[in-house]
Write a protein that holds these residues in place. Structure first.
Motif, PDB file in Angstrom:
ATOM      1  N   ILE A  48       0.900  -1.234  -0.019  1.00  0.00           N
ATOM      2  CA  ILE A  48      -0.105  -0.196  -0.036  1.00  0.00           C
ATOM      3  C   ILE A  48       0.776   1.040   0.068  1.00  0.00           C
ATOM      4  O   ILE A  48       1.897   1.241   0.652  1.00  0.00           O
ATOM      5  N   THR A  49       0.646   2.287  -0.884  1.00  0.00           N
ATOM      6  CA  THR A  49       1.490   3.458  -0.852  1.00  0.00           C
ATOM      7  C   THR A  49       0.515   4.558  -0.419  1.00  0.00           C
ATOM      8  O   THR A  49      -0.631   4.958  -0.887  1.00  0.00           O
ATOM      9  N   LEU A  50       1.334   5.468   0.376  1.00  0.00           N
ATOM     10  CA  LEU A  50       0.358   6.558   0.916  1.00  0.00           C
ATOM     11  C   LEU A  50       1.248   7.756   0.452  1.00  0.00           C
ATOM     12  O   LEU A  50       2.509   7.645   0.449  1.00  0.00           O
ATOM     13  N   MET A  51       0.547   8.746   0.001  1.00  0.00           N
ATOM     14  CA  MET A  51       1.077  10.147  -0.524  1.00  0.00           C
ATOM     15  C   MET A  51       0.753  11.319   0.518  1.00  0.00           C
ATOM     16  O   MET A  51      -0.266  11.338   0.844  1.00  0.00           O
ATOM     17  N   LEU A  52       1.809  11.917   0.891  1.00  0.00           N
ATOM     18  CA  LEU A  52       1.519  13.073   1.794  1.00  0.00           C
ATOM     19  C   LEU A  52       1.492  14.226   0.920  1.00  0.00           C
ATOM     20  O   LEU A  52       2.267  14.532   0.200  1.00  0.00           O
ATOM     21  N   GLN A  53       0.252  14.981   1.047  1.00  0.00           N
ATOM     22  CA  GLN A  53       0.290  16.290   0.303  1.00  0.00           C
ATOM     23  C   GLN A  53      -0.155  17.455   1.248  1.00  0.00           C
ATOM     24  O   GLN A  53      -1.057  17.378   1.944  1.00  0.00           O
ATOM     25  N   GLY A  54       0.570  18.281   1.088  1.00  0.00           N
ATOM     26  CA  GLY A  54       0.657  19.509   2.068  1.00  0.00           C
ATOM     27  C   GLY A  54       1.879  20.048   2.211  1.00  0.00           C
ATOM     28  O   GLY A  54       2.965  19.555   2.198  1.00  0.00           O
ATOM     29  N   VAL A  55       1.847  21.414   2.446  1.00  0.00           N
ATOM     30  CA  VAL A  55       3.118  22.313   2.756  1.00  0.00           C
ATOM     31  C   VAL A  55       3.766  21.982   4.058  1.00  0.00           C
ATOM     32  O   VAL A  55       3.323  21.809   4.961  1.00  0.00           O
TER      33      VAL A  55
END
Length: 181
Positions: free
Chosen positions: A87-94
């Protein structure tokens, strides 16, 4: 009879399967680990020429439901010990970052403190480019629970799309406030 339950399970040559004499415990051993599952009395498992056939001793409504469920669980065990699940999780945010320190995953998610999550046994984590977390395990259930636990710290929000997302997940965006005229 369950349509999914009727499908045979092909067992790779590198996978070793042991069933107790009373069909109560199934052990699957492969190159990525060993998984064990207790099987209810109504389910019978036959191993014929590296093919598992899951059947029922008597057909009632609840037993038919268990038939497809346990066939899928056994298939996931066989796939997990031979190939592993990812499972791949992506972090989006400054400023959102992730790193692995010892036996814990450290996340910077915009809080005043870093979030430390203990990594359970049987799960391996690799952080790519500080914002991509790859979680691997042979146990699909444990993998999904851990990924949901990590994601619960910052679920995606619909206005800016920030948060922890599964790979390939699309966030439906909302328009936000409209000015008064």
């Amino acid at each position: 009879m369950s349509r999914i339950g009727k499908l045979p399970i092909k067992v790779p040559t590198a996978v070793d399967i042991n069933i107790t004499t009373d069909n109560s415990i199934l052990t699957v051993k492969g190159k990525f680990g060993t998984l064990e599952k207790s099987i209810p009395d109504v389910i019978k498992i036959e191993n014929i020429d590296n093919t598992l056939i899951v059947g029922l001793k008597n057909e009632t409504r609840t037993n038919k439901a268990l038939h497809g469920l346990y066939r899928t669980l056994i298939n996931n065990m066989v796939i997990g010990v031979s190939e592993q699940f990812l499972i791949t999780l992506m972090l989006q945010g400054v400023g959102y970052r992730a790193s692995v320190q010892g036996k814990s995953l450290v996340l910077n998610l915009g809080y005043s403190h870093p979030v430390e999550i203990e990594i359970p046994d049987g799960i391996t984590i690799e952080v790519v480019q500080n914002t991509k977390i790859e979680i691997k395990s042979c146990d699909k259930e444990q993998l999904g629970l851990f990924a949901a636990k990590v994601r619960a710290w910052r679920p995606p929000e619909p206005y800016k799309g920030k948060g922890i997302l599964y790979k390939g997940e699309k966030i439906l965006r909302k328009a936000g406030k409209s000015g008064k005229k």
